[in-house]
Write a protein that holds these residues in place. Structure first.
Motif, PDB file in Angstrom:
ATOM      1  N   ILE A  25       0.918  -1.153   0.088  1.00  0.00           N
ATOM      2  CA  ILE A  25       0.125   0.053  -0.038  1.00  0.00           C
ATOM      3  C   ILE A  25       0.895   1.228   0.038  1.00  0.00           C
ATOM      4  CG2 ILE A  25      -1.903  -1.289   1.270  1.00  0.00           C
ATOM      5  CD1 ILE A  25      -1.162   0.641   3.680  1.00  0.00           C
ATOM      6  N   LEU A  26       0.394   2.112  -0.695  1.00  0.00           N
ATOM      7  CA  LEU A  26       0.940   3.553  -0.352  1.00  0.00           C
ATOM      8  C   LEU A  26       0.730   4.307   0.648  1.00  0.00           C
ATOM      9  CD1 LEU A  26       0.484   5.177  -3.981  1.00  0.00           C
ATOM     10  CD2 LEU A  26       2.558   4.338  -3.028  1.00  0.00           C
ATOM     11  N   VAL A  28      -1.877   6.289   1.237  1.00  0.00           N
ATOM     12  CA  VAL A  28      -2.527   7.651   0.940  1.00  0.00           C
ATOM     13  C   VAL A  28      -3.505   8.098   2.086  1.00  0.00           C
ATOM     14  CG1 VAL A  28      -3.880   9.278  -0.378  1.00  0.00           C
ATOM     15  CG2 VAL A  28      -2.243   7.718  -1.402  1.00  0.00           C
ATOM     16  N   SER A  54      -6.362  12.195  -0.207  1.00  0.00           N
ATOM     17  CA  SER A  54      -5.767  12.107   1.121  1.00  0.00           C
ATOM     18  C   SER A  54      -6.852  12.633   2.124  1.00  0.00           C
ATOM     19  CB  SER A  54      -4.673  12.709   1.408  1.00  0.00           C
ATOM     20  OG  SER A  54      -4.046  12.427   2.609  1.00  0.00           O
ATOM     21  N   GLN A 101      -8.964   2.151   0.982  1.00  0.00           N
ATOM     22  CA  GLN A 101      -7.592   2.405   1.144  1.00  0.00           C
ATOM     23  C   GLN A 101      -7.053   1.878  -0.211  1.00  0.00           C
ATOM     24  OE1 GLN A 101      -5.378   3.933   3.539  1.00  0.00           O
ATOM     25  NE2 GLN A 101      -4.362   4.190   1.428  1.00  0.00           N
ATOM     26  N   ARG A 102      -7.506   0.436  -0.685  1.00  0.00           N
ATOM     27  CA  ARG A 102      -6.791   0.134  -1.789  1.00  0.00           C
ATOM     28  C   ARG A 102      -7.393   0.736  -2.870  1.00  0.00           C
ATOM     29  NH1 ARG A 102      -9.433  -4.829  -1.606  1.00  0.00           N
ATOM     30  NH2 ARG A 102      -7.791  -5.658  -0.189  1.00  0.00           N
ATOM     31  N   ASP A 105      -5.578   4.195  -3.247  1.00  0.00           N
ATOM     32  CA  ASP A 105      -4.009   3.851  -3.456  1.00  0.00           C
ATOM     33  C   ASP A 105      -4.037   3.469  -5.088  1.00  0.00           C
ATOM     34  OD1 ASP A 105      -3.011   4.358  -1.138  1.00  0.00           O
ATOM     35  OD2 ASP A 105      -2.644   2.202  -0.564  1.00  0.00           O
ATOM     36  N   LYS A 106      -4.747   2.726  -5.481  1.00  0.00           N
ATOM     37  CA  LYS A 106      -4.747   2.419  -7.083  1.00  0.00           C
ATOM     38  C   LYS A 106      -4.878   3.550  -7.822  1.00  0.00           C
ATOM     39  CE  LYS A 106      -5.827  -2.523  -6.874  1.00  0.00           C
ATOM     40  NZ  LYS A 106      -6.897  -3.682  -7.287  1.00  0.00           N
ATOM     41  N   THR A 108      -4.366   6.493  -7.139  1.00  0.00           N
ATOM     42  CA  THR A 108      -3.027   7.291  -6.975  1.00  0.00           C
ATOM     43  C   THR A 108      -1.961   6.514  -8.247  1.00  0.00           C
ATOM     44  OG1 THR A 108      -3.538   7.981  -4.873  1.00  0.00           O
ATOM     45  CG2 THR A 108      -1.320   8.345  -5.558  1.00  0.00           C
ATOM     46  N   TYR A 120       7.832   2.856  -7.142  1.00  0.00           N
ATOM     47  CA  TYR A 120       6.735   2.103  -6.484  1.00  0.00           C
ATOM     48  C   TYR A 120       6.893   0.634  -6.640  1.00  0.00           C
ATOM     49  CZ  TYR A 120       2.455  -0.398  -5.392  1.00  0.00           C
ATOM     50  OH  TYR A 120       1.534  -1.082  -4.741  1.00  0.00           O
TER      51      TYR A 120
END
Length: 144
Positions: A25-26, A28, A54, A101-102, A105-106, A108, A120
Motif C-alpha cells: 500500500i502507498l 494515501v 488524502s 484504502q486500496r 491507492d490504485k 493514485t 513504487y
C-alpha cells in the motif's frame, strides 16, 4: 498409511506458515502527503490530486471509525452469540476501510508516470510486498 498421515500433518503444520505477500500500500491518507510528494517527486497536478484524495480518505475513515466505535458502545456483548455477531459487523467495517484504502491507492498509482510507478514497484520488491498492478499515466512533460 502412516506415511500419508505424517505427510498430511506436515502439510497442515507448514501451511500455517505459508502466507501470500501482503499488498504494497502507498498509504494515501495515512502517510503524510509531503512524504509521498517528496519520494515520488510529484508535479503540481499530481500533488493537488493526492492532497484531495488524502482528505477524502481521512474523511471516509473517520466516518467508518465512528461507526465502529458506536457499534462497540451499543451492541450487546453478554454472550458468545452476541460477541460473534459483533465481530461479524465489525469485520464489515474493517473490510470497508481496507477496500477504500486500496481504491485510493490504485487511483493514485494510475496517476503516476512510468518512472514514478517503477519506483513504487522497486520499493515494493525491497519490502517483499505484492504491488498493485496498474497502467501509469503518460504525461507530456514527463522525462522519458
Amino acid at each position: 498409511m502412516l506415511v500419508r498421515k505424517l505427510l498430511f500433518l506436515v502439510f497442515v503444520f507448514a501451511a500455517q506458515f505459508i502466507k501470500a505477500q501482503d499488498d504494497c500500500i502507498l498509504g494515501v491518507g495515512i502517510t503524510p502527503d509531503s512524504t509521498l510528494i517528496e519520494i515520488f517527486q510529484l508535479n503540481e497536478q499530481q500533488t493537488e490530486k493526492i492532497r484531495n484524495w488524502s482528505a477524502e480518505l481521512r474523511y471516509r475513515n473517520e466516518l467508518l471509525t465512528n461507526q465502529a466505535e458506536n457499534l462497540l458502545k451499543r451492541h450487546p456483548q453478554n454472550s458468545v452469540g452476541e460477541l460473534s455477531v459483533l465481530a461479524e459487523k465489525y469485520k464489515v467495517i474493517s473490510d470497508s476501510i481496507t477496500i477504500i484504502q486500496r481504491m485510493v491507492d490504485k487511483r493514485t498509482l494510475k496517476m503516476l508516470n512510468k518512472k514514478q510507478y517503477e519506483l513504487y514497484l522497486n520499493l515494493c520488491q525491497q519490502a517483499f510486498r505484492q504491488p498493485y498492478r496498474v497502467i501509469p499515466t503518460n504525461y507530456r512533460d514527463s522525462i522519458p
